[in-house]
Design a protein around this motif. Structure first.
Motif, PDB file in Angstrom:
ATOM      1  N   CYS A 106      51.102  44.415  33.980  1.00 25.84           N
ATOM      2  CA  CYS A 106      50.604  44.936  32.666  1.00 25.84           C
ATOM      3  C   CYS A 106      51.289  44.614  31.561  1.00 25.84           C
ATOM      4  N   ARG A 160      51.694  46.544  28.713  1.00 29.49           N
ATOM      5  CA  ARG A 160      52.346  47.780  28.563  1.00 29.49           C
ATOM      6  C   ARG A 160      52.040  48.934  29.571  1.00 29.49           C
ATOM      7  N   ARG A 161      52.788  49.837  29.335  1.00 28.13           N
ATOM      8  CA  ARG A 161      52.587  51.134  30.310  1.00 28.13           C
ATOM      9  C   ARG A 161      51.714  52.157  29.798  1.00 28.13           C
ATOM     10  N   CYS A 162      50.607  52.507  30.246  1.00 32.08           N
ATOM     11  CA  CYS A 162      49.910  53.772  29.751  1.00 32.08           C
ATOM     12  C   CYS A 162      50.444  54.997  30.024  1.00 32.08           C
ATOM     13  N   TYR A 218      49.507  57.870  30.970  1.00 32.23           N
ATOM     14  CA  TYR A 218      48.951  58.704  32.043  1.00 32.23           C
ATOM     15  C   TYR A 218      49.214  57.934  33.278  1.00 32.23           C
ATOM     16  N   CYS A 219      49.767  56.969  33.566  1.00 28.91           N
ATOM     17  CA  CYS A 219      49.434  55.791  34.582  1.00 28.91           C
ATOM     18  C   CYS A 219      50.330  56.053  35.714  1.00 28.91           C
ATOM     19  N   PHE A 266      50.027  53.928  38.675  1.00 27.57           N
ATOM     20  CA  PHE A 266      49.775  53.124  39.801  1.00 27.57           C
ATOM     21  C   PHE A 266      50.974  52.464  39.965  1.00 27.57           C
ATOM     22  N   THR A 321      52.392  49.590  39.166  1.00 23.70           N
ATOM     23  CA  THR A 321      52.054  48.550  38.026  1.00 23.70           C
ATOM     24  C   THR A 321      53.568  48.096  37.332  1.00 23.70           C
ATOM     25  N   GLY A 373      44.308  46.710  39.967  1.00 19.34           N
ATOM     26  CA  GLY A 373      45.910  46.688  39.168  1.00 19.34           C
ATOM     27  C   GLY A 373      46.399  48.114  38.824  1.00 19.34           C
ATOM     28  N   GLY A 374      47.297  47.689  37.955  1.00 19.67           N
ATOM     29  CA  GLY A 374      47.750  46.793  37.045  1.00 19.67           C
ATOM     30  C   GLY A 374      46.296  45.929  36.257  1.00 19.67           C
ATOM     31  N   THR A 375      46.897  45.008  35.800  1.00 17.19           N
ATOM     32  CA  THR A 375      45.613  44.227  35.042  1.00 17.19           C
ATOM     33  C   THR A 375      45.376  42.858  35.803  1.00 17.19           C
ATOM     34  N   ASN A 426      41.231  44.649  31.239  1.00 18.19           N
ATOM     35  CA  ASN A 426      41.339  45.362  30.009  1.00 18.19           C
ATOM     36  C   ASN A 426      40.667  44.708  28.836  1.00 18.19           C
ATOM     37  N   ARG A 434      47.201  52.544  25.030  1.00 18.02           N
ATOM     38  CA  ARG A 434      46.533  51.498  25.552  1.00 18.02           C
ATOM     39  C   ARG A 434      46.529  50.473  24.534  1.00 18.02           C
TER      40      ARG A 434
HETATM   41  S1  SF4 Z   1      47.222  49.893  35.456  1.00 18.98           S
HETATM   42 FE1  SF4 Z   1      45.996  50.316  33.869  1.00 18.98          FE
HETATM   43  S2  SF4 Z   1      46.377  52.391  33.203  1.00 18.98           S
HETATM   44 FE2  SF4 Z   1      48.125  51.682  34.396  1.00 18.98          FE
HETATM   45  S3  SF4 Z   1      49.593  50.982  33.021  1.00 18.98           S
HETATM   46 FE3  SF4 Z   1      48.227  48.946  33.471  1.00 18.98          FE
HETATM   47  S4  SF4 Z   1      46.567  48.976  31.845  1.00 18.98           S
HETATM   48 FE4  SF4 Z   1      47.531  51.105  31.773  1.00 18.98          FE
END
Ligand code: SF4
Length: 395
Positions: A21, A23-25, A27-28, A30, A32, A69-71, A104, A141
């Motif tokens: 990714c 950047r890191r959101c 709320y995430c 996952f 990543t 993902g990830g992205t 994204n 985001r």
């Molecule tokens: S996986 Fe999606 S929600 Fe999680 S950091 Fe990456 S873009 Fe943000």
């Protein structure tokens, strides 16, 4: 009950995880990584190795491939098509296979959309989350509302078979008026599918910690329930069918609903392989998960080691419970005859008191062999799932 896993009833799926990714959101939770793009090439080399040589018991015939993902939209067209080719080299990929890629909005230029389409992707999911720019900025985001809307518009015109939109209800600062505006402005563009998840506040994320510290308000359960009701009412009136608790498919008369065929594997107790960082797989009655530290994953594959971190062996009651939870998430629920014969018991009888109690509360209906949650039951699904869990003894 049966003492060995039921045979698969059809083709399996393949999940491929791309953890990178920009950047890191907040709320995430996952698997990543952000700021590690220099490891993209070694990661992809490891991923190709894993697809070629690991999970030997996974189903050979598959009809869905899902890049999550990830992205994954940060991959080049060649990187995507090389991974699809790796899957084809290993598996018997059926004609008409659904190939999905998560994206994204900030990645979706016309050039990117063309390369995604040309690489063979037929279903694109776009992580919009909200169209409220302030809400998006607060959770980290990489796009605002206008860019997200433009990405959906561009994707609609790019000749990719199906476009799906992912949203999160209950993000901090989102109110019901702005939420309806998000749904309305997106529905005008007629995406084929909406996934709408309620914000989860029990994950180990910066957002949860900020809520625990009292810096960010925590959404109330009633507000989340209202958002779910509001979403379901709006999308159903806009021509979408809620086929699963969090998923809505556009209904076009004379055509099959545009459901996620890959996710249906999860809900219908069907097998899938899962490759990449932190990826999960389910086949031959066993669940397994890969390690989720990037350097360890890469070095395992460099030395020919399976990067598995967790294995949950076959157990008839546990697998049956999962099949029930997952199947009941679907609007059409479960066919108790089908699952009962897969697991070797009379489901109507084995869980009779659970079904009867849920029926009395208006949470569930039984019609012949079919058992499904009502709309109230879908909203309070954890009540039913809690009653199912542990109802049968687990030796
Ligand atoms: S996986 Fe999606 S929600 Fe999680 S950091 Fe990456 S873009 Fe943000």
């Amino acid at each position: 009950m049966i003492d060995r896993p039921p045979a698969p009833e059809g083709p399996g799926g393949v999940y491929v995880h791309i953890p990178f990714c920009s950047r890191r959101c907040t709320y995430c939770d996952f698997a990543t990584v952000a700021g590690r793009d220099e490891t993209m090439e070694p990661y992809l080399a490891a991923l190709h190795r894993e697809i070629a040589g690991c999970q030997v018991g996974a189903p050979q015939t598959v009809d869905t491939i899902f890049f999550g993902g990830g992205t994954p939209s940060r991959l080049s067209g060649k990187q995507i098509s090389d991974l699809i080719q790796s899957v084809r080299n290993r598996f018997d990929v059926q004609p008409g296979t659904e190939i999905t890629l998560e994206s994204n909005p900030e990645d979706l230029t016309p050039e990117t959309l063309s390369r995604i389409r040309d690489a063979g992707v037929g279903r694109l999911t776009i992580g919009v989350q909200s169209l409220d720019s302030r809400v998006l900025q607060d959770v980290g985001r990489g796009h605002d509302g206008d860019l997200a809307l433009e990405a959906v518009r561009q994707a609609r015109g790019a000749g990719i078979g199906q476009i799906a939109v992912d949203l999160i209800a209950g993000l901090p600062g989102e109110d019901s008026g702005r939420w309806t505006g998000t749904l309305r402005r997106l529905a005008v563009l007629k995406p084929d599918h909406f996934s709408v998840y309620l914000l989860e506040t029990d994950k180990n994320t910066p957002l949860t910690r900020s809520m625990q510290a009292g810096t960010t308000p925590r959404p109330q359960d009633d507000d989340l329930a209202d958002a779910w009701e509001q979403t379901t009412d709006f999308l159903e009136s806009a021509g979408y069918s809620q086929y699963e608790i969090s998923n809505y498919a556009r209904s076009v008369p004379g055509e099959p609903d545009r459901v996620s065929r890959h996710n249906m594997k999860y809900w219908q107790d069907l097998p899938y392989a899962g490759f990449g960082l932190g990826a999960h797989a389910y086949y031959r009655g066993e669940r397994r998960g890969n390690r989720s530290d990037l350097d360890g994953y890469i070095s395992d594959l460099a030395t020919g080691t399976d990067p598995v971190a967790s294995q949950d062996p076959w157990h008839p009651v546990r697998r049956l419970e999962e099949a029930l939870f997952m199947g009941l998430r679907l609007r059409d629920g479960i066919d108790s005859g089908r699952i009962g014969s897969r697991y070797g018991l009379d489901l109507q009888e084995a869980y009779r008191t659970v079904w009867e109690s849920a029926e009395r509360q208006g949470l569930l209906v039984r019609t012949g062999s079919r058992i499904r949650l009502t709309r109230a039951g879908r909203l309070r699904s954890n009540t039913v799932f809690g009653a199912l869990l542990g109802h049968l003894p687990v030796e």
